[in-house]
Design an enzyme around this catalytic site. Structure first.
Site, PDB file in Angstrom:
ATOM      1  N   THR A   1       0.754  -0.978  -0.216  1.00 12.14           N
ATOM      2  CA  THR A   1       0.488   0.167   0.084  1.00 12.14           C
ATOM      3  C   THR A   1       1.012   1.493  -0.191  1.00 12.14           C
ATOM      4  O   THR A   1       1.922   1.131   0.476  1.00 12.14           O
ATOM      5  CB  THR A   1      -0.976  -0.095   0.906  1.00 12.14           C
ATOM      6  OG1 THR A   1      -2.004  -1.130   1.481  1.00 12.14           O
ATOM      7  CG2 THR A   1      -1.755   1.439   0.917  1.00 12.14           C
TER       8      THR A   1
ATOM      9  N   GLY B   1     -10.798  -4.521  -1.185  1.00 12.19           N
ATOM     10  CA  GLY B   1      -9.432  -4.362  -0.086  1.00 12.19           C
ATOM     11  C   GLY B   1     -10.748  -2.718   0.433  1.00 12.19           C
ATOM     12  O   GLY B   1     -11.671  -2.551  -0.058  1.00 12.19           O
TER      13      GLY B   1
HETATM   14  N1  ASP Z   1      -4.512  -3.078   3.281  1.00 11.71           N
HETATM   15  C1  ASP Z   1      -4.530  -3.614   1.636  1.00 11.71           C
HETATM   16  C2  ASP Z   1      -5.656  -4.260   1.468  1.00 11.71           C
HETATM   17  O1  ASP Z   1      -6.119  -4.743   2.544  1.00 11.71           O
HETATM   18  C3  ASP Z   1      -3.390  -4.325   1.982  1.00 11.71           C
HETATM   19  C4  ASP Z   1      -1.887  -3.859   2.553  1.00 11.71           C
HETATM   20  O2  ASP Z   1      -2.057  -2.559   3.311  1.00 11.71           O
HETATM   21  O3  ASP Z   1      -1.415  -3.767   1.293  1.00 11.71           O
HETATM   22  O4  ASP Z   1      -6.385  -4.427   0.383  1.00 11.71           O
END
Ligand code: ASP
Length: 138
Positions: free
Chosen positions: A1, A31
């Site tokens: 992210t 997500g």
């Molecule tokens: N929050 C992101 C998701 O669940 C993943 C991440 O933070 O890398 O899609």
């Protein structure tokens, strides 16, 4: 992210979040990143928040909005609100699986980067141009 939260000189708060999602995610999974209130939220009266972590739990906890709501309704500081949600609420929702963190800035320019994992790559710059960079817990 990759996420960001920003405050401009006019008092406007903004947040943005981009992600590749979770490793081995199901086809079509959405997500928390694009869901306003879950992974991303900004409100000029409180704060701007961008999240990273296990998105399903961030959605269930409406994490980004919840931090703002604690500031709005309970008059918590951004630091207090972020701590409450990331360290207490999120792990409870996920039975310990609610891993992740946030980068955030409030309407007065206070910067908070709270996480319940061993590390979270992060950086921040304040209105004096002072740069902070972190990887693990300080
Ligand atoms: N929050 C992101 C998701 O669940 C993943 C991440 O933070 O890398 O899609």
């Amino acid at each position: 992210t990759v996420g960001c939260a920003a405050l401009d000189k006019h008092g406007n708060l903004a947040a943005g979040t981009s992600t590749g999602g979770m490793t081995n995610k199901r086809w079509g999974r959405i997500g928390d990143a694009p869901i306003i209130g879950a992974g991303t939220y900004a409100n000029n009266n409180t704060c701007a928040v961008s999240s990273t972590g296990w998105g399903e739990y961030f959605i269930r906890g409406m994490v980004a909005y919840d931090i703002s709501a604690l500031m709005e309704y309970k008059e918590l500081s951004l630091a207090e609100a972020a701590k409450e949600v990331i360290q207490k609420k999120l792990p409870r929702i996920g039975n310990g699986e609610g891993n992740g963190g946030i980068v955030a800035v409030d309407k007065n320019g206070n910067i908070v980067m709270e996480f319940n994992t061993s590390g979270m790559y992060r950086a921040a710059m304040n209105d004096k141009g002072e740069l902070y960079i972190g990887m693990y817990k300080d």
